[in-house]
Design a protein around this motif. Sequence first.
Motif, PDB file in Angstrom:
ATOM      1  N   PRO A  15      44.209  45.472  36.737  1.00 39.57           N
ATOM      2  CA  PRO A  15      42.870  46.070  36.662  1.00 39.57           C
ATOM      3  C   PRO A  15      42.885  47.326  35.789  1.00 39.57           C
ATOM      4  O   PRO A  15      43.884  48.037  35.737  1.00 39.57           O
ATOM      5  CB  PRO A  15      42.527  46.413  38.111  1.00 39.57           C
ATOM      6  N   GLY A  16      41.799  47.580  35.115  1.00 40.01           N
ATOM      7  CA  GLY A  16      41.698  48.727  34.215  1.00 40.01           C
ATOM      8  C   GLY A  16      41.212  49.979  34.906  1.00 40.01           C
ATOM      9  O   GLY A  16      40.343  50.672  34.403  1.00 40.01           O
ATOM     10  N   THR A  17      41.758  50.273  36.080  1.00 44.55           N
ATOM     11  CA  THR A  17      41.364  51.464  36.821  1.00 44.55           C
ATOM     12  C   THR A  17      42.025  52.684  36.198  1.00 44.55           C
ATOM     13  O   THR A  17      43.236  52.717  36.011  1.00 44.55           O
ATOM     14  CB  THR A  17      41.776  51.347  38.304  1.00 44.55           C
TER      15      THR A  17
ATOM     16  N   SER B 235      37.093  54.448  38.098  1.00 47.25           N
ATOM     17  CA  SER B 235      36.291  53.317  37.623  1.00 47.25           C
ATOM     18  C   SER B 235      37.180  52.341  36.867  1.00 47.25           C
ATOM     19  O   SER B 235      38.256  52.698  36.384  1.00 47.25           O
ATOM     20  CB  SER B 235      35.181  53.800  36.679  1.00 47.25           C
ATOM     21  N   LYS B 236      36.691  51.114  36.740  1.00 46.23           N
ATOM     22  CA  LYS B 236      37.404  50.107  35.960  1.00 46.23           C
ATOM     23  C   LYS B 236      36.905  50.157  34.525  1.00 46.23           C
ATOM     24  O   LYS B 236      35.709  50.188  34.278  1.00 46.23           O
ATOM     25  CB  LYS B 236      37.196  48.727  36.561  1.00 46.23           C
TER      26      LYS B 236
ATOM     27  N   LYS C  80      37.205  48.591  30.508  1.00 40.31           N
ATOM     28  CA  LYS C  80      37.578  47.460  29.660  1.00 40.31           C
ATOM     29  C   LYS C  80      38.437  47.986  28.517  1.00 40.31           C
ATOM     30  O   LYS C  80      38.457  49.173  28.221  1.00 40.31           O
ATOM     31  CB  LYS C  80      36.326  46.782  29.109  1.00 40.31           C
TER      32      LYS C  80
END
Length: 120
Positions: A61-63, A88-89, A91
């Motif tokens: 995940p892109g956290t 937040s995640k 992209k």
Amino acid sequence: MVQTHTSGTTFNIGQHRVNVTGTDTSGNKKKCKFSIIVQDKEKPTLKCPKVKRVTLAKGTPGTVTWKVRTTDNSLGDIVLIQKPAPGSKFKKGTTRVMVTARDSSGNTKKCKFNVIVKRK
């Protein structure tokens, strides 16, 4: 002379009433009242990261998290608004983060930085 606040008194933010009574050598008295209003017009300090770079493994995940630093000249709370918020995640690519610090008197300071997400 009798006064509720002496010369050089430090006042907190807000309105303060000062009462002064002067008496001459004959016992004659004269009273005076006035208000002192202290306002906070100074913005809080705010320091954002220059750039937040993150490299993530494919499929994770892109956290993204970060910290900003803020202080204020008054003792009140500082409210931080961060869009998007830390945690937040994100992209892949570059996302601009906007940060606003607001002190208890309503003074604001803003900063911005980029979060750059790359994938392995």
